[in-house]
Design an enzyme around this catalytic site. Structure first.
Site, mmCIF file in Angstrom:
data_model
loop_
_atom_site.group_PDB
_atom_site.id
_atom_site.type_symbol
_atom_site.label_atom_id
_atom_site.label_comp_id
_atom_site.label_asym_id
_atom_site.label_seq_id
_atom_site.Cartn_x
_atom_site.Cartn_y
_atom_site.Cartn_z
ATOM 1 N N SER A 67 0.800 -1.226 0.000
ATOM 2 C CA SER A 67 0.000 0.000 0.000
ATOM 3 C C SER A 67 0.834 1.278 0.000
ATOM 4 C CB SER A 67 -0.971 0.024 1.183
ATOM 5 O OG SER A 67 -0.274 0.231 2.394
ATOM 6 N N LYS A 107 1.005 4.492 7.052
ATOM 7 C CA LYS A 107 0.288 5.377 6.129
ATOM 8 C C LYS A 107 0.823 6.797 6.239
ATOM 9 C CE LYS A 107 -2.792 2.315 4.866
ATOM 10 N NZ LYS A 107 -2.539 1.620 3.650
#
Length: 150
Positions: A67, A107
């Site tokens: 990701s 993230k």
């Protein structure tokens, strides 16, 4: 999604390991190559000193997933080691380790001009809004360690 698969605390006083600090002398208007002996001229590199200014709040994580791999080939890849400092207050644009619904993830925190959310570098993953989530920003990623020679 890029998950954190392993964490370990770095020792407060890790053993010192010396690596040569290459000093490159640049001289204008002179052709040729500097002496190879100049590479060993100077002091030694202490990676603890260079990478870990706050040892008691710094941890290392190993990543898994895709990701945080960007479309241009940049980002964080599976197997990368992240140095994470818990003493830094996370801000807009920081790469963070977050605990979201009981799962540790990596993230980018975005909180300027919009509701706060955790974003992936990979466009295949949607942002995670933090407004209604059960979350904790665990720490801020300060360095990525990646082996380039296998």
């Amino acid at each position: 999604m890029l998950h954190v698969t392993h964490q370990c605390s770095l020792a407060i006083d890790p053993p010192r390991r010396s690596i040569p600090w290459a000093i490159h002398h640049v001289r204008g208007g002179i052709s040729g190559f500097p002496s190879p002996a100049q590479d060993y001229d100077g002091r030694r590199i202490d990676l603890n000193e260079q990478l870990i200014p706050r040892p008691t709040s710094t941890f290392m994580f190993t990543t898994d997933g895709d990701s945080m791999q960007g479309p241009n080939g940049s980002g964080i890849y599976a197997g990368d080691r992240l140095l994470v400092d818990r003493s830094i207050e996370a801000g807009h644009g920081d790469i963070v380790i977050a605990l979201v619904d009981g799962e540790m993830i990596v993230k980018e925190l975005r909180c300027r001009g919009c509701p706060p959310a955790l974003h992936s570098a990979n466009p295949r993953y949607t942002p995670i809004p933090l407004r209604d989530a059960d979350y904790q920003i665990w720490g801020v990623v300060t360095d990525i360690l990646r082996r380039v020679r296998r």
